[in-house]
Design an enzyme around this catalytic site. Sequence first.
Site, PDB file in Angstrom:
ATOM      1  N   GLU A 204       0.818  -1.218   0.000  1.00  0.00           N
ATOM      2  CA  GLU A 204       0.000   0.000   0.000  1.00  0.00           C
ATOM      3  C   GLU A 204       0.848   1.262   0.000  1.00  0.00           C
ATOM      4  OE1 GLU A 204      -3.780   2.049   2.350  1.00  0.00           O
ATOM      5  OE2 GLU A 204      -2.934   0.165   3.074  1.00  0.00           O
ATOM      6  N   LYS A 220      -8.300  -0.924   0.574  1.00  0.00           N
ATOM      7  CA  LYS A 220      -9.405  -1.372   1.408  1.00  0.00           C
ATOM      8  C   LYS A 220     -10.240  -2.341   0.611  1.00  0.00           C
ATOM      9  CE  LYS A 220      -9.712  -0.221   5.642  1.00  0.00           C
ATOM     10  NZ  LYS A 220      -8.935  -1.159   6.412  1.00  0.00           N
TER      11      LYS A 220
END
Length: 613
Positions: A204, A220
């Site tokens: 990420e 997410k």
Amino acid sequence: MLDQDPALPTALVDFPPHPEAPQGPRQRWRFDRPSRWLVAHDPSQVAGLLDAAHALSQAGQWCVGWVAYEAAPGLNPHLPVKALPPGQPYAVWAVFDQAQAWDGQPVTDPASPNPSWQAGPWQADLDQSAIEQKVEQIRSLIQAGEVYQVNLTGQLHSPFDGEPAALWPWFMALRRSQPQGYALMLDARAACRVPGAVLSVSPELFFDWDGQHITTRPMKGTAPRGPDAVADAAAAEHLRSSAKERAENLMIVDLLRNDLSRVAEVGSVRVPDLFELHALPTVWQMTSTITARSRSDLRLSELFAALFPCGSVTGAPKRQAMHHIARLERSPRGVYCGAVGLMAPGGRVTFNVPIRTVTVDTLPPPAPWRAHCGIGSGITLDSTGPGEAQEWRAKQAFLHRADAPFQLLESLRMENGQVARVPAHLARIQQAALAFYFADASQLTALVEALTARLQALSQAHPVGLFKVRLLVDDRLHITAEAAPLGGSPQPVRVALATQPMPPADAFIRHKTTRRTAYAAFPAPAGCFDTLLYNAAGELTEFTIGNVAVQLNGRWLTPPLSAGLLPGVMRQSLLDAGQLQEAHIQLDDLPHATGLALLNSVRGWMPVELVQR
């Protein structure tokens, strides 16, 4: 101060290309011996430390380091967190005068080129019951209107058994198990012992900032990878179309848009990509991308104050979510969920969100070294305790793929200098090399040529007799080839049924390696040749050293790969020849079987007799 081994670097960085040039080269750098360390021992020191490090990078130096999640109040006093234990820093940065280009290949100490290490078993501070309880508490908070989403996390802990030089091959193993992300290792033992080393392989991006443009890419939405192509495609489609996962992602996108607007030029915040899926070795992940133009007078500490911690690891609204995180979680997060990154000469900064990150406490002897890793997920109103616990298990898989060194393995039959089923064995070892990121596609031809040459050499050395050949390939593509005489075995051989189900299939069941932990739990009882295994659904899977064939209603059947088993070469050969058919075989079918066989490529087809324990 610790006298670091001069043969090993202080830091390695392997980041994707910059966002504006996604097809460019990866950013791969090696850093040796920093000119200084910058350490914040209190949250109030973090903002000044970030600006000081950034000023050094703008002046031409390189900075590699991290900021702990608990540094948040030093950047925004309204954000509640637990305090770190006394003596544990809130930020650590190493400053370097220069960087060396790194080709991404393993880094080792010439004095200890093959250090062994072992991590695990990993112990969680939250078991499934505790996870489910806390999920229900968060759902109650959402129903009461307190929050929209809370990111709940726990910590995994493990001893680390290995010499200091083993930290680097362990980082390489973690990087292979979570490839193509924002990988960074920093050996900070000269600055602190807890944590003394950070091994981050996070997928990420927190943010990239070149002084004008800011890009952030929150992650997410998660789904476990499927055991085969059909199941994997179904898992991806489920994630893509899941209203829960999309809503979870969108909440964080909105939060980050709001955060960025505090430091961006008016009207410049954009969302060019929404709900993108990324295939990682163990999970599918959903990301979105938000961009903005920064104010001309923006300081790095101000950018951190606006964005930190990343909304993907807090929830929304951020302040209220962090209040409940501090209350619900059992321990501080530390580096996990903070920021790990690189400041390059000229001032460009790139940070990951350290969500697939191991920290190692490197206390001097006699204290054992301890490793820690955080795991978590975003809880929304649609979350369920069992579902979140399953997601946590899927996210842990990257650790287990890197817990200890292992080699790829193929076992072949050689009779009078002729090796059986060579193309199928070479195809299978290529698949394993790709799956474990021992090799990329460009290296496979050379690997096959080298393996073929080793087999030919064994054939010439053993022109007469029956042998079992073992081919081993390590993570540096070094090959070991050995032949041992193959003795006979009585037929039919005696086998016993396992007394408990085998674990769910993972990469070490679907591919053949020297790590046989899943099978070691099922030793054959006295007087038996092997153990017949079954899964939690009561379906037969395989033996510990071969596949199984069962004769039912006049047909020879073998379990499908979806039951959780190694795709054996002999099994596939018989399927291709029409001598076997795939079918789910239940334990209740065994009393009706009129034949049972163990098959592998070395011993062929072996009739077996199932005995009672």
